[in-house]
Design a protein around this motif. Structure first.
Motif, PDB file in Angstrom:
ATOM      1  N   GLY A 148     -28.609  20.966  12.446  1.00 56.20           N
ATOM      2  CA  GLY A 148     -28.178  22.103  13.133  1.00 56.20           C
ATOM      3  C   GLY A 148     -28.569  23.276  12.436  1.00 56.20           C
ATOM      4  N   GLU A 149     -27.884  23.325  10.872  1.00 55.08           N
ATOM      5  CA  GLU A 149     -27.912  24.632  10.268  1.00 55.08           C
ATOM      6  C   GLU A 149     -29.319  25.068  10.121  1.00 55.08           C
ATOM      7  OE1 GLU A 149     -24.083  23.689   7.410  1.00 55.08           O
ATOM      8  OE2 GLU A 149     -26.281  23.286   6.594  1.00 55.08           O
ATOM      9  N   GLU A 150     -30.243  24.052  10.305  1.00 63.17           N
ATOM     10  CA  GLU A 150     -31.782  24.578  10.081  1.00 63.17           C
ATOM     11  C   GLU A 150     -32.467  25.016  11.293  1.00 63.17           C
ATOM     12  OE1 GLU A 150     -35.692  22.843   7.956  1.00 63.17           O
ATOM     13  OE2 GLU A 150     -33.941  22.022   7.155  1.00 63.17           O
ATOM     14  N   TYR A 151     -32.087  24.154  12.378  1.00 64.01           N
ATOM     15  CA  TYR A 151     -32.890  24.023  13.634  1.00 64.01           C
ATOM     16  C   TYR A 151     -32.101  24.906  14.952  1.00 64.01           C
ATOM     17  CZ  TYR A 151     -36.229  21.483  10.929  1.00 64.01           C
ATOM     18  OH  TYR A 151     -37.126  20.962   9.859  1.00 64.01           O
ATOM     19  N   GLU A 184     -28.482  34.397  12.064  1.00 60.47           N
ATOM     20  CA  GLU A 184     -27.110  33.814  13.081  1.00 60.47           C
ATOM     21  C   GLU A 184     -26.298  33.020  12.056  1.00 60.47           C
ATOM     22  OE1 GLU A 184     -25.977  31.729  17.260  1.00 60.47           O
ATOM     23  OE2 GLU A 184     -28.084  31.566  16.408  1.00 60.47           O
ATOM     24  N   THR A 185     -24.884  33.338  12.082  1.00 61.74           N
ATOM     25  CA  THR A 185     -23.936  32.641  11.157  1.00 61.74           C
ATOM     26  C   THR A 185     -23.428  31.351  11.852  1.00 61.74           C
ATOM     27  OG1 THR A 185     -21.887  34.002  12.005  1.00 61.74           O
ATOM     28  CG2 THR A 185     -23.201  34.950  10.116  1.00 61.74           C
ATOM     29  N   CYS A 186     -23.194  30.480  11.016  1.00 64.75           N
ATOM     30  CA  CYS A 186     -22.302  29.273  11.539  1.00 64.75           C
ATOM     31  C   CYS A 186     -21.273  28.947  10.527  1.00 64.75           C
ATOM     32  CB  CYS A 186     -23.217  28.233  11.565  1.00 64.75           C
ATOM     33  SG  CYS A 186     -24.009  27.612  10.114  1.00 64.75           S
ATOM     34  N   SER A 187     -20.466  27.905  10.598  1.00 65.80           N
ATOM     35  CA  SER A 187     -19.464  27.606  10.027  1.00 65.80           C
ATOM     36  C   SER A 187     -20.116  26.829   8.817  1.00 65.80           C
ATOM     37  CB  SER A 187     -18.414  26.501  10.422  1.00 65.80           C
ATOM     38  OG  SER A 187     -19.162  25.128  10.936  1.00 65.80           O
ATOM     39  N   SER A 188     -19.571  26.517   7.708  1.00 67.36           N
ATOM     40  CA  SER A 188     -20.139  25.809   6.289  1.00 67.36           C
ATOM     41  C   SER A 188     -19.186  24.685   6.074  1.00 67.36           C
ATOM     42  CB  SER A 188     -20.069  27.007   5.133  1.00 67.36           C
ATOM     43  OG  SER A 188     -20.955  27.918   5.529  1.00 67.36           O
ATOM     44  N   LEU A 189     -19.904  23.638   5.268  1.00 65.19           N
ATOM     45  CA  LEU A 189     -19.182  22.468   4.853  1.00 65.19           C
ATOM     46  C   LEU A 189     -19.287  22.806   3.148  1.00 65.19           C
ATOM     47  CD1 LEU A 189     -17.609  19.726   5.333  1.00 65.19           C
ATOM     48  CD2 LEU A 189     -19.901  18.763   5.311  1.00 65.19           C
TER      49      LEU A 189
END
Length: 149
Positions: free
Chosen positions: A100-103, A109-114
């Motif tokens: 999901g982070e890649e595609y 666009e930002t997203c949550s991080s693990l």
């Protein structure tokens, strides 16, 4: 329409999807692995209808992915606690997250991080390795059907 059961399928992916293959189940497992325990927590975090959540929790308990325990605070509620089967899904969730982070996000666009709790750094990309340690991709593998009985 009633869903076709894949429990008799010879493919482990099909059987796994039969158990956890809808997005609500995976999101419930994700939330349980990060600490959600109560029905109300799952409902609030996910915005899921009570009837759907009830069915998914029952199924995850029946599959042995979550177990019901008396509430840890001594109240009349019950906790849904991840089992070893749920914890074993962590690499699956990481793989979905990394895909999901890649595609699934537009550039920038930002997203949550693990991140690693120890150092706060993002996780490395999951890798598939052979028994001897070689790095593999899809072209290096094949599916072998079981011999007829």
């Amino acid at each position: 329409m009633k869903r076709k059961s894949l429990q008799g399928d010879l493919c482990p992916i099909a059987r796994t999807l039969d158990a956890i293959g809808d997005w609500w189940s995976l999101l419930i497992i994700r939330d349980a692995l990060i600490g959600a325990r109560r029905f109300s927590q799952f409902q609030k975090n996910l915005g899921i209808a009570k009837n759907i959540l009830t069915v998914r929790l029952r199924s995850l308990v029946a599959q042995g992915i979550l177990e019901v325990q008396p509430a840890s605070d001594g109240s009349a509620y019950q906790d849904y606690v991840p089992t070893a089967k749920a914890r074993a899904l962590f690499p699956v969730l990481v793989a979905l997250r990394q895909w999901g982070e890649e595609y699934a996000f537009k550039p920038g666009e930002t997203c949550s991080s693990l991140v690693d709790r120890k150092n706060g750094l993002p996780l490395g990309k999951l890798q598939i390795r052979a028994q001897d340690g070689r790095l593999l991709d899809q072209t290096d593998t094949k599916v072998v059907a079981p011999a007829p009985a």
